[in-house]
Scaffold this active site. Structure first.
Site: not given
Ligand SMILES: *Cc1c(COP(=O)(O)O)cnc(C)c1O
Length: 409
Positions: A127, A198, A223-224, A368
């Site tokens: 990422f 991560d 927040y995921k 995605r």
């Protein structure tokens, strides 16, 4: 072509042990939300918790709330709950700041523990913020410091005796491919390096075993799959054995041994406490706590089973419709998402969104679809796949309104 029928899919939903969790979330009617890997859904309890916090705690009790409502321990309390989801012990995890900032802290800590070694190794497909933070920290430190970016297949060859730390994302954000955490950690340790994992696409999405894997450090996103709300605080993990040896690069007062002594000199708090920097956002932390509390009641094995079955279903349904599969076919090598590839991925995703199926697009060509077993039904996956097939077959995505690029994709 699948042999499955919508009746069979309805039967899967009817005997799904996780089905009751859907009631705990606000899921807009008529929406197929396959983007919980970017922003998790709103837990039904969150608005009431935030209202109480604002009106009773902030509004009425004001500053007394730090003690009376124990605001001061929220980062640790939430951290201890998250620890249960990632195979860590109480006192090894703290909720704080953002994933990017926590990466800075963990990479800085790792470099400090490996004097004489200045290299951070990562995958070039990691990422971007993970790479950018490593680049920024390296140039800030100067000298022999640097980021060595390699393709996944060359990670082992990159482990020279100049490597201090390997920084990887456990579940790849684009392809959903899962690293073997224990194996990669062992190889890094054999080469004398430490590892920062991560867990942004892992926590709340699949079982994680940090301590059983021998992990040193980890960071992750609130927040995921933790459903903590937009910009929710992130978290970090430091294995007990390293905690008191770390010289925090962000030596703020909340990580001081005695913040309210107001000493002029920094003295780090013992244990995980020194990983705090400034005053936490209590509003955001309270929202995160609601999402995390739900996750702690979930049987992670059941969650993983449903997530894998949903992914297999989606892939089976879209087979042969002209999109290339960009995630592992084998569900045990895949996180809780399905990724497809198409040169016109962007307008296809825009057409999907206009038809009530929300996924997201990751440049240059990946579509995605996040699969969140707590609030998605198998029938949602079925419907979403049908809409996708129809859009591709009819080329509905060619309409001009789907070509315009938005700022956030
Ligand atoms: C979502 C995500 C982040 C987000 O970092 P922020 O600092 O919260 O913006 C970082 N790393 C990975 C792998 C992610 O998936």
């Amino acid at each position: 072509m699948t042999e499955l029928t919508s009746e069979e899919i309805a039967a899967w939903d009817a005997c799904d042990p996780l089905a009751p969790f859907r009631e705990e979330f606000h899921v807009p009617e008529g929406l197929y939300y396959l983007d919980g890997n970017s922003l998790g859904a709103l837990p039904r309890k969150t608005p009431e918790r935030i209202r109480t916090l604002i009106e009773d705690e902030w509004g009425h009790d004001l500053i007394k709330s730090w003690n009376a409502h124990d605001w001061i321990h929220l980062p640790r309390r939430v951290g201890d709950q998250i620890a249960r989801l990632i195979g860590a012990d109480a006192g090894e995890v703290i909720a704080a700041d953002t994933t990017s900032i926590n990466l800075f802290k963990m990479l800085g800590a790792a470099l400090g523990l490996r004097p004489g070694r200045g290299i951070i190794v990562s995958e070039q497909e990691n990422f971007p913020t993970d790479l950018y933070i490593a680049q920024g920290l390296s140039s800030f430190l100067g000298g022999e410091h640097g980021l060595r970016m390699v393709p996944r297949s060359e990670l082992n060859d990159a482990l020279g005796d100049d490597v201090a730390v390997v920084a990887l994302t456990h579940v790849d954000f684009k392809t959903g491919e899962v690293h073997d955490m224990a194996e990669v950690t062992r190889r890094a340790h054999d080469a004398g390096a430490l590892v920062v994992w991560d867990l942004s696409h892992s926590v709340g999405a699949l079982p994680v075993e940090l301590n059983a894997s021998g992990a040193d450090f980890a960071v992750g996103c609130g927040y995921k799959y933790l459903n903590g709300g937009p910009g929710a605080p992130a978290f970090l993990f430091v294995a007990k054995r390293h905690q008191d040896d770390i010289d925090p690069p962000l030596s703020g007062w909340m990580g001081h041994a005695s913040p309210f002594a107001f000493d002029a000199d920094y003295r780090p708090a013992p244990g995980i406490g020194r990983q705090l920097c400034g005053t936490p956002s209590i509003l955001a932390m309270a929202a995160l706590e609601v999402g995390v509390e739900i996750a702690t009641r979930v049987d992670m094995k059941e969650l993983r089973k449903k997530s894998q079955r949903m992914g297999d279903l989606f892939l089976e349904l879209v087979e042969g419709c002209g999109l290339e599969i960009a995630c592992p076919l084998e569900s045990k090598r895949r996180g809780s998402q399905v990724s497809l590839r198409h040169d016109d991925g962007y307008p296809i995703m825009q057409a999907l969104i206009a038809n009530g199926v929300i996924g997201d697009f990751r440049a240059p060509d990946v579509l995605r679809f996040g699969l969140t077993p707590l609030y998605l039904r198998y029938s949602d996956v079925w419907e979403a796949a049908l809409v996708l097939k129809k859009i591709v077959e009819t080329e509905a995505w060619r309409r001009p309104e789907f070509q315009k690029r938005q700022l956030v994709t």
